[in-house]
Design an enzyme around this catalytic site. Structure first.
Site, mmCIF file in Angstrom:
data_model
loop_
_atom_site.group_PDB
_atom_site.id
_atom_site.type_symbol
_atom_site.label_atom_id
_atom_site.label_comp_id
_atom_site.label_asym_id
_atom_site.label_seq_id
_atom_site.Cartn_x
_atom_site.Cartn_y
_atom_site.Cartn_z
ATOM 1 N N TYR A 80 36.428 41.763 46.565
ATOM 2 C CA TYR A 80 36.000 42.597 45.395
ATOM 3 C C TYR A 80 34.536 42.960 45.104
ATOM 4 O O TYR A 80 34.087 44.008 44.984
ATOM 5 C CB TYR A 80 36.774 41.874 44.155
ATOM 6 C CG TYR A 80 36.140 42.439 42.911
ATOM 7 C CD1 TYR A 80 36.531 43.874 42.694
ATOM 8 C CD2 TYR A 80 35.442 41.603 41.936
ATOM 9 C CE1 TYR A 80 36.163 44.281 41.274
ATOM 10 C CE2 TYR A 80 35.069 42.017 40.579
ATOM 11 C CZ TYR A 80 35.424 43.389 40.484
ATOM 12 O OH TYR A 80 34.989 44.105 39.272
ATOM 13 N N SER A 84 40.195 44.906 40.254
ATOM 14 C CA SER A 84 38.909 44.323 39.894
ATOM 15 C C SER A 84 39.447 42.394 39.916
ATOM 16 O O SER A 84 38.915 41.661 39.230
ATOM 17 C CB SER A 84 38.564 44.192 38.305
ATOM 18 O OG SER A 84 39.358 44.306 37.451
HETATM 19 N N1 UFG Z 1 40.689 30.476 35.558
HETATM 20 C C1 UFG Z 1 41.516 29.147 35.406
HETATM 21 N N2 UFG Z 1 42.863 29.494 35.131
HETATM 22 C C2 UFG Z 1 43.514 30.781 35.138
HETATM 23 C C3 UFG Z 1 42.523 31.901 35.059
HETATM 24 C C4 UFG Z 1 41.043 31.806 35.318
HETATM 25 O O1 UFG Z 1 41.052 28.135 35.453
HETATM 26 O O2 UFG Z 1 44.723 30.753 34.650
HETATM 27 C C5 UFG Z 1 39.398 30.114 35.518
HETATM 28 C C6 UFG Z 1 38.745 30.684 36.870
HETATM 29 O O3 UFG Z 1 38.893 29.890 38.028
HETATM 30 C C7 UFG Z 1 37.107 31.100 36.597
HETATM 31 C C8 UFG Z 1 37.422 31.446 34.901
HETATM 32 O O4 UFG Z 1 38.533 30.791 34.691
HETATM 33 O O5 UFG Z 1 36.397 29.926 36.696
HETATM 34 C C9 UFG Z 1 37.513 32.667 34.739
HETATM 35 O O6 UFG Z 1 38.456 33.346 35.532
HETATM 36 P P1 UFG Z 1 39.179 35.169 35.138
HETATM 37 O O7 UFG Z 1 39.919 35.151 36.121
HETATM 38 O O8 UFG Z 1 39.219 35.028 33.662
HETATM 39 O O9 UFG Z 1 37.944 35.753 35.320
HETATM 40 P P2 UFG Z 1 36.789 35.816 36.958
HETATM 41 O O10 UFG Z 1 35.615 35.247 36.767
HETATM 42 O O11 UFG Z 1 37.641 35.575 38.076
HETATM 43 O O12 UFG Z 1 36.497 37.516 36.962
HETATM 44 C C10 UFG Z 1 36.165 38.410 36.050
HETATM 45 C C11 UFG Z 1 36.525 39.780 36.312
HETATM 46 C C12 UFG Z 1 36.036 40.201 37.619
HETATM 47 C C13 UFG Z 1 34.394 39.965 37.425
HETATM 48 C C14 UFG Z 1 34.140 38.520 37.353
HETATM 49 C C15 UFG Z 1 32.666 38.537 36.981
HETATM 50 O O13 UFG Z 1 38.080 39.696 36.654
HETATM 51 O O14 UFG Z 1 36.140 41.463 37.926
HETATM 52 O O15 UFG Z 1 34.718 38.215 35.923
HETATM 53 O O16 UFG Z 1 32.371 37.272 36.328
HETATM 54 F F1 UFG Z 1 33.672 39.975 38.801
#
Ligand code: UFG
Length: 337
Positions: free
Chosen positions: A141, A77
């Site tokens: 994904y 994911s």
């Molecule tokens: N982010 C940062 N720095 C980091 C990690 C994340 O700025 O070190 C930002 C990302 O760019 C994003 C937000 O924080 O804007 C959240 O990022 P996450 O990695 O915590 O989560 P994602 O939104 O990428 O993904 C999660 C799940 C996915 C799902 C998604 C749906 O991992 O499986 O939420 O919203 F699809």
């Protein structure tokens, strides 16, 4: 209910198993431990270590009880990883799921709760995102999950397989027993808290020029325990009505990366170092759910809608478990109840 939980050693799966056994359901967990942790699985569940693509293994599990419903949490994911290795994502998230459904149908099990994702929507035209929004995923994904949702609809038409797709927005937080522990960790809240704990130097903020109020990405953070509760409501609905459906599952409030940092500083009482970095491949600017449908139809209500409470629970868990789960033994074994 007799519930088979595939991927029940993972973050959301293990929180759901905990809630299911607390509610008195009989639970069998299967997990190949590629990403999950044996220690996260409730001792009140039967746990079989194996892969959903291993038909002989699944035949054994599916003939061991008469399952009312299967919950399918097995998936990779990570948006970024899916961009660099789409093969891995389609193989696990599409082929793996197909193998599970094939085995289920062979054993006459025709009800499935599927862990889908907000990532199927891509850059939304309407926020909060309703279930009816067009599916235009921006990364492999999201495309792998959208493809599997479509497959499930085709299986309903052809084989009478009834499924409920729960499209998670950003799962976060911890219960008293289980929390978020990925290796490597890529999710914002644990990274922010690891920084507060002094285990990382700083948080990288991916992108500062999104069309959002402060230029950073906005997400809808939902407590893992509230996600787990939604699975129980969905399973009960499916067993009672035998009707499939799809629900978006978030709090309906978006928070930017900077707002998450601010809330985490308030919770931890620590200054959290950060620096701006380029955007991460495949990241949409804003993902916020409309949860109206699940609130109305399944009477789901989040117990922890506030971001600070979600972060507090994650912080409590991380302080109690600074090394996450102990490493699983070299040869993990199945465990009988
Ligand atoms: N982010 C940062 N720095 C980091 C990690 C994340 O700025 O070190 C930002 C990302 O760019 C994003 C937000 O924080 O804007 C959240 O990022 P996450 O990695 O915590 O989560 P994602 O939104 O990428 O993904 C999660 C799940 C996915 C799902 C998604 C749906 O991992 O499986 O939420 O919203 F699809």
């Amino acid at each position: 209910m007799n519930v088979l939980v595939a991927g029940g050693a993972g973050y959301i799966g293990s929180a759901t198993v905990e809630k299911l056994v607390d509610a008195g359901h009989n639970v069998v967990v299967v997990d190949n431990l590629s990403r999950g942790h044996a220690a996260a699985v409730s001792k009140s569940a039967r746990f079989e270590v194996g892969d959903i693509s291993d038909r002989a293994f699944m035949d054994g599990v599916l003939s061991s009880a008469k399952f009312d419903v299967v919950m399918h949490f097995c998936a990779f994911s990570l948006v970024g990883e899916s961009v660099t290795d789409p093969m891995k994502y389609y193989e696990n998230n599409v082929s793996g799921g197909m193998a599970l459904v094939k085995a289920m149908l062979a054993h006459g099990v025709k009800r499935l709760i599927f862990s889908s994702t907000a990532a199927i929507f891509g850059e939304p035209a309407v926020v909060p995102i309703p279930e009816t929004a067009p599916k235009q995923p921006t990364n492999p994904y999201g495309r792998s999950k959208a493809a599997f949702e479509q497959f499930l609809q085709d299986c309903d038409t052809a084989y009478g397989l009834k499924s409920i797709c729960l499209r998670y927005f950003n799962a976060a937080g911890a219960t008293k027993k289980v929390g978020e522990c990925h290796n490597p960790e890529t999710h914002l809240i644990p990274i922010v808290l690891e920084t507060a704990l002094g285990r990382r130097k700083e948080v990288q903020i991916f992108g500062r020029s999104y069309l959002t109020q402060d230029g950073t990405g906005i997400r809808d953070y939902i407590h893992v325990s509230d996600l787990a509760q939604a699975h129980i409501l969905a399973a009960e609905y499916l067993v009672d009505s035998n009707e499939g459906d799809q629900f978006n599952l978030g709090n309906g409030h978006g928070y930017s990366v900077l707002e998450v940092l601010e809330a985490a500083e308030a919770v931890t009482g620590k200054k959290i170092a950060r620096k701006f970095a380029p955007r991460r491949a495949g990241d949409p600017a804003i993902l916020v759910a409309s949860s109206d449908k699940i609130r109305e139809k399944l009477e789901w209500e989040p117990e922890y809608p506030e971001l600070e409470d979600i972060i507090q629970s994650a912080w409590d868990w991380m302080q109690k478990n600074p090394d996450g789960y102990n490493k699983p033994p070299a040869k993990a074994k199945s465990r009988k109840k």
